[in-house]
Design an enzyme around this catalytic site. Structure first.
Site, PDB file in Angstrom:
ATOM      1  N   SER A  13      -1.971  -2.213   3.918  1.00 28.76           N
ATOM      2  CA  SER A  13      -3.030  -2.718   3.038  1.00 28.76           C
ATOM      3  C   SER A  13      -4.119  -1.698   2.753  1.00 28.76           C
ATOM      4  O   SER A  13      -4.809  -1.782   1.743  1.00 28.76           O
ATOM      5  CB  SER A  13      -3.671  -3.953   3.685  1.00 28.76           C
ATOM      6  OG  SER A  13      -4.014  -3.675   5.021  1.00 28.76           O
ATOM      7  N   ARG A  14      -4.272  -0.734   3.674  1.00 29.46           N
ATOM      8  CA  ARG A  14      -5.350   0.243   3.476  1.00 29.46           C
ATOM      9  C   ARG A  14      -5.073   1.496   4.297  1.00 29.46           C
ATOM     10  O   ARG A  14      -4.088   1.549   5.052  1.00 29.46           O
ATOM     11  CB  ARG A  14      -6.702  -0.366   3.843  1.00 29.46           C
ATOM     12  CG  ARG A  14      -6.748  -1.018   5.193  1.00 29.46           C
ATOM     13  CD  ARG A  14      -7.895  -2.015   5.294  1.00 29.46           C
ATOM     14  NE  ARG A  14      -7.758  -2.869   6.456  1.00 29.46           N
ATOM     15  CZ  ARG A  14      -8.321  -2.624   7.649  1.00 29.46           C
ATOM     16  NH1 ARG A  14      -9.081  -1.572   7.812  1.00 29.46           N
ATOM     17  NH2 ARG A  14      -8.132  -3.435   8.663  1.00 29.46           N
ATOM     18  N   ASP A  58       1.614 -10.273  11.379  1.00 33.18           N
ATOM     19  CA  ASP A  58       0.807  -9.948  12.555  1.00 33.18           C
ATOM     20  C   ASP A  58       1.777  -9.445  13.618  1.00 33.18           C
ATOM     21  O   ASP A  58       2.544 -10.223  14.188  1.00 33.18           O
ATOM     22  CB  ASP A  58       0.051 -11.194  13.046  1.00 33.18           C
ATOM     23  CG  ASP A  58      -0.727 -10.930  14.322  1.00 33.18           C
ATOM     24  OD1 ASP A  58      -0.669  -9.788  14.840  1.00 33.18           O
ATOM     25  OD2 ASP A  58      -1.388 -11.862  14.807  1.00 33.18           O
ATOM     26  N   ASN A  85       3.130   1.711  11.516  1.00 30.98           N
ATOM     27  CA  ASN A  85       1.810   2.319  11.277  1.00 30.98           C
ATOM     28  C   ASN A  85       0.647   1.450  11.735  1.00 30.98           C
ATOM     29  O   ASN A  85      -0.397   1.964  12.110  1.00 30.98           O
ATOM     30  CB  ASN A  85       1.676   2.617   9.775  1.00 30.98           C
ATOM     31  CG  ASN A  85       0.243   2.889   9.385  1.00 30.98           C
ATOM     32  OD1 ASN A  85      -0.297   3.963   9.627  1.00 30.98           O
ATOM     33  ND2 ASN A  85      -0.417   1.887   8.787  1.00 30.98           N
ATOM     34  N   TYR A 150      -6.423   2.410  23.813  1.00 33.00           N
ATOM     35  CA  TYR A 150      -5.819   2.991  22.597  1.00 33.00           C
ATOM     36  C   TYR A 150      -4.969   4.216  22.956  1.00 33.00           C
ATOM     37  O   TYR A 150      -3.830   4.364  22.485  1.00 33.00           O
ATOM     38  CB  TYR A 150      -6.941   3.365  21.636  1.00 33.00           C
ATOM     39  CG  TYR A 150      -6.519   3.955  20.318  1.00 33.00           C
ATOM     40  CD1 TYR A 150      -6.036   3.152  19.289  1.00 33.00           C
ATOM     41  CD2 TYR A 150      -6.629   5.325  20.080  1.00 33.00           C
ATOM     42  CE1 TYR A 150      -5.665   3.702  18.064  1.00 33.00           C
ATOM     43  CE2 TYR A 150      -6.273   5.872  18.863  1.00 33.00           C
ATOM     44  CZ  TYR A 150      -5.794   5.067  17.850  1.00 33.00           C
ATOM     45  OH  TYR A 150      -5.434   5.611  16.649  1.00 33.00           O
ATOM     46  N   ALA A 152      -3.594   4.966  25.827  1.00 34.94           N
ATOM     47  CA  ALA A 152      -2.390   4.537  26.556  1.00 34.94           C
ATOM     48  C   ALA A 152      -1.342   4.015  25.568  1.00 34.94           C
ATOM     49  O   ALA A 152      -0.152   4.310  25.700  1.00 34.94           O
ATOM     50  CB  ALA A 152      -2.747   3.452  27.571  1.00 34.94           C
ATOM     51  N   LYS A 154      -0.936   4.867  22.419  1.00 36.58           N
ATOM     52  CA  LYS A 154      -0.384   5.957  21.597  1.00 36.58           C
ATOM     53  C   LYS A 154       0.497   6.895  22.418  1.00 36.58           C
ATOM     54  O   LYS A 154       1.514   7.398  21.937  1.00 36.58           O
ATOM     55  CB  LYS A 154      -1.519   6.721  20.905  1.00 36.58           C
ATOM     56  CG  LYS A 154      -2.309   5.873  19.895  1.00 36.58           C
ATOM     57  CD  LYS A 154      -1.406   5.300  18.805  1.00 36.58           C
ATOM     58  CE  LYS A 154      -2.186   4.609  17.705  1.00 36.58           C
ATOM     59  NZ  LYS A 154      -1.313   4.089  16.644  1.00 36.58           N
ATOM     60  N   ILE A 183      -8.715  11.250  10.593  1.00 38.71           N
ATOM     61  CA  ILE A 183      -8.392  10.998   9.185  1.00 38.71           C
ATOM     62  C   ILE A 183      -9.427  10.033   8.590  1.00 38.71           C
ATOM     63  O   ILE A 183      -9.803   9.050   9.249  1.00 38.71           O
ATOM     64  CB  ILE A 183      -6.976  10.373   9.048  1.00 38.71           C
ATOM     65  CG1 ILE A 183      -5.939  11.181   9.851  1.00 38.71           C
ATOM     66  CG2 ILE A 183      -6.560  10.243   7.578  1.00 38.71           C
ATOM     67  CD1 ILE A 183      -5.750  12.610   9.450  1.00 38.71           C
TER      68      ILE A 183
HETATM   69  N1  LIG Z   1      -7.760   7.110  10.947  1.00 38.90           N
HETATM   70  C1  LIG Z   1      -7.514   7.976  11.892  1.00 38.90           C
HETATM   71  O1  LIG Z   1      -8.270   8.952  12.088  1.00 38.90           O
HETATM   72  C2  LIG Z   1      -6.313   7.845  12.772  1.00 38.90           C
HETATM   73  C3  LIG Z   1      -6.070   8.865  13.689  1.00 38.90           C
HETATM   74  C4  LIG Z   1      -4.969   8.795  14.508  1.00 38.90           C
HETATM   75  C5  LIG Z   1      -4.095   7.738  14.402  1.00 38.90           C
HETATM   76  N2  LIG Z   1      -4.347   6.748  13.489  1.00 38.90           N
HETATM   77  C6  LIG Z   1      -3.379   5.663  13.442  1.00 38.90           C
HETATM   78  O2  LIG Z   1      -2.912   5.504  12.120  1.00 38.90           O
HETATM   79  C7  LIG Z   1      -2.583   4.124  11.871  1.00 38.90           C
HETATM   80  C8  LIG Z   1      -3.348   3.644  10.629  1.00 38.90           C
HETATM   81  O3  LIG Z   1      -4.709   3.885  10.850  1.00 38.90           O
HETATM   82  P1  LIG Z   1      -5.810   3.681   9.716  1.00 38.90           P
HETATM   83  O4  LIG Z   1      -6.914   4.621  10.033  1.00 38.90           O
HETATM   84  O5  LIG Z   1      -5.165   3.704   8.377  1.00 38.90           O
HETATM   85  O6  LIG Z   1      -6.290   2.201  10.114  1.00 38.90           O
HETATM   86  P2  LIG Z   1      -7.043   1.075   9.258  1.00 38.90           P
HETATM   87  O7  LIG Z   1      -7.630   1.659   8.025  1.00 38.90           O
HETATM   88  O8  LIG Z   1      -7.920   0.419  10.247  1.00 38.90           O
HETATM   89  O9  LIG Z   1      -5.821   0.102   8.840  1.00 38.90           O
HETATM   90  C9  LIG Z   1      -5.111  -0.580   9.846  1.00 38.90           C
HETATM   91  C10 LIG Z   1      -3.925  -1.274   9.241  1.00 38.90           C
HETATM   92  O10 LIG Z   1      -3.227  -1.979  10.288  1.00 38.90           O
HETATM   93  C11 LIG Z   1      -3.125  -3.358   9.927  1.00 38.90           C
HETATM   94  N3  LIG Z   1      -3.153  -4.191  11.127  1.00 38.90           N
HETATM   95  C12 LIG Z   1      -4.152  -4.334  12.025  1.00 38.90           C
HETATM   96  N4  LIG Z   1      -3.809  -5.205  13.000  1.00 38.90           N
HETATM   97  C13 LIG Z   1      -2.558  -5.648  12.691  1.00 38.90           C
HETATM   98  C14 LIG Z   1      -1.659  -6.565  13.291  1.00 38.90           C
HETATM   99  N5  LIG Z   1      -1.961  -7.257  14.403  1.00 38.90           N
HETATM  100  N6  LIG Z   1      -0.464  -6.776  12.685  1.00 38.90           N
HETATM  101  C15 LIG Z   1      -0.122  -6.098  11.569  1.00 38.90           C
HETATM  102  N7  LIG Z   1      -0.948  -5.236  10.947  1.00 38.90           N
HETATM  103  C16 LIG Z   1      -2.140  -4.992  11.506  1.00 38.90           C
HETATM  104  C17 LIG Z   1      -4.314  -3.617   9.024  1.00 38.90           C
HETATM  105  O11 LIG Z   1      -4.087  -4.771   8.218  1.00 38.90           O
HETATM  106  P3  LIG Z   1      -5.328  -5.567   7.537  1.00 38.90           P
HETATM  107  O12 LIG Z   1      -5.830  -4.731   6.404  1.00 38.90           O
HETATM  108  O13 LIG Z   1      -4.733  -6.844   7.092  1.00 38.90           O
HETATM  109  O14 LIG Z   1      -6.371  -5.737   8.611  1.00 38.90           O
HETATM  110  C18 LIG Z   1      -4.326  -2.322   8.213  1.00 38.90           C
HETATM  111  O15 LIG Z   1      -3.351  -2.357   7.213  1.00 38.90           O
HETATM  112  C19 LIG Z   1      -2.983   3.365  13.142  1.00 38.90           C
HETATM  113  O16 LIG Z   1      -1.856   3.205  13.969  1.00 38.90           O
HETATM  114  C20 LIG Z   1      -3.966   4.300  13.816  1.00 38.90           C
HETATM  115  O17 LIG Z   1      -4.015   4.119  15.203  1.00 38.90           O
HETATM  116  C21 LIG Z   1      -5.429   6.773  12.672  1.00 38.90           C
END
Ligand SMILES: NC(=O)c1ccc[n+]([C@@H]2O[C@H](COP(=O)([O-])OP(=O)(O)OC[C@H]3O[C@@H](n4cnc5c(N)ncnc54)[C@H](OP(=O)(O)O)[C@@H]3O)[C@@H](O)[C@H]2O)c1
Length: 243
Positions: A13-14, A58, A85, A150, A152, A154, A183
């Site tokens: 979604s985002r 979910d 993801n 978190y 643990a 990852k 990111i």
């Molecule tokens: N941003 C960073 O710097 C960064 C760095 C390292 C790793 N990551 C990893 O990259 C991935 C995406 O991160 P992001 O920054 O894009 O996160 P984000 O903007 O917070 O988006 C999280 C996504 O996960 C969905 N989500 C949350 N809880 C869920 C659940 N219980 N079931 C199914 N979907 C769920 C959300 O859906 P809704 O929109 O419906 O809430 C949203 O689409 C994550 O695994 C994060 O740990 C991110």
């Protein structure tokens, strides 16, 4: 049904997941992207047009996963690409971390990937071709104070990636992780200015990464060209961690 391969992307979604979904449609996949709300699923539907669909999921709820797997079977061919993801943070120092802050993050980030991967694997094994990409994090290797839960989850995803890669390699299925650094998304938008500055000072390339840069890496790992890469974690972090 056409020969077009289906890719299932959780958390589309985002942020990073939305960029991955867009990139995989550009690569020719029919993309089923997930969100936790009906409105989120609807917006994915609109964004992907006839190259994909949005569904509500979910990953912390086994019934929700089962319902989505059935729904995907109705609207598309069996997914041959899965991008785990979706992820959450619930940060706290360990001394203050509640049982639910710990278990919610493990149950979503780590057990959620297990729940979705298991039913999707069957189609890949049958097709003797598949790509599974788990989105980890640089902190899975680095550690990060206030993120014991978190980190643990990852680090666990990386081990899951390696073990599964060994189990399914002989059937033409590759399993890899992509570990993003810092990111620009909602997740990092929640950090304070001070936390952001401290992090930026540690990144040799001197900037945050873009969701598109993670999507490009996922796209490569899903391609035919990446067929000899499995069990790996690809770091995409601006030099924050080497190796
Ligand atoms: N941003 C960073 O710097 C960064 C760095 C390292 C790793 N990551 C990893 O990259 C991935 C995406 O991160 P992001 O920054 O894009 O996160 P984000 O903007 O917070 O988006 C999280 C996504 O996960 C969905 N989500 C949350 N809880 C869920 C659940 N219980 N079931 C199914 N979907 C769920 C959300 O859906 P809704 O929109 O419906 O809430 C949203 O689409 C994550 O695994 C994060 O740990 C991110």
């Amino acid at each position: 049904m056409s020969d077009q391969k289906t890719a299932l992307v959780t958390g589309a979604s985002r942020g990073i997941g939305a960029a991955i979904a867009a990139q995989l449609t550009a690569d020719g996949f029919f993309v089923v992207g997930t969100a936790t709300s009906d409105a989120g699923a609807e917006s994915i539907d609109q964004r992907l047009g006839d190259q994909g669909a949005g569904v509500k999921l979910d990953i912390s709820d086994a019934d929700s996963v089962a319902a989505v797997i059935s729904r995907v079977a109705e609207i598309a061919s069996a997914p041959l690409v899965l991008v785990n993801n979706a992820g959450i943070t619930k940060d706290n120092l360990l001394m203050r971390m509640s049982e639910s802050e710990w278990s919610d993050v493990i149950d979503t980030n780590l057990s959620g990937a297990f729940r979705v991967t298991k039913p999707v694997l069957r189609g890949m094994l049958k097709a003797r071709w598949g790509r599974i990409i788990n989105v980890g994090s640089v902190v899975g290797r680095l550690g990060n104070p206030g993120q014991g839960n978190y980190v643990a989850s990852k680090a666990g995803l990386e081990g899951f990636t390696r073990s599964l890669a060994m189990e399914v390699a002989s059937r033409g299925v590759t399993v890899n992780a992509v570990a993003p650094g810092f990111i620009a998304t909602d997740m990092t938008g929640a950090l304070t200015e001070d936390q952001t500055k401290i992090m930026l000072d540690r990144i040799p390339l001197g900037r945050m990464g873009e969701a598109d840069e993670i999507a490009a890496t996922v796209s490569f790992l899903c391609s035919e060209s990446a067929g000899y890469i499995t069990g790996q974690t690809l770091q995409v972090n601006g030099g924050l961690l080497f190796g």
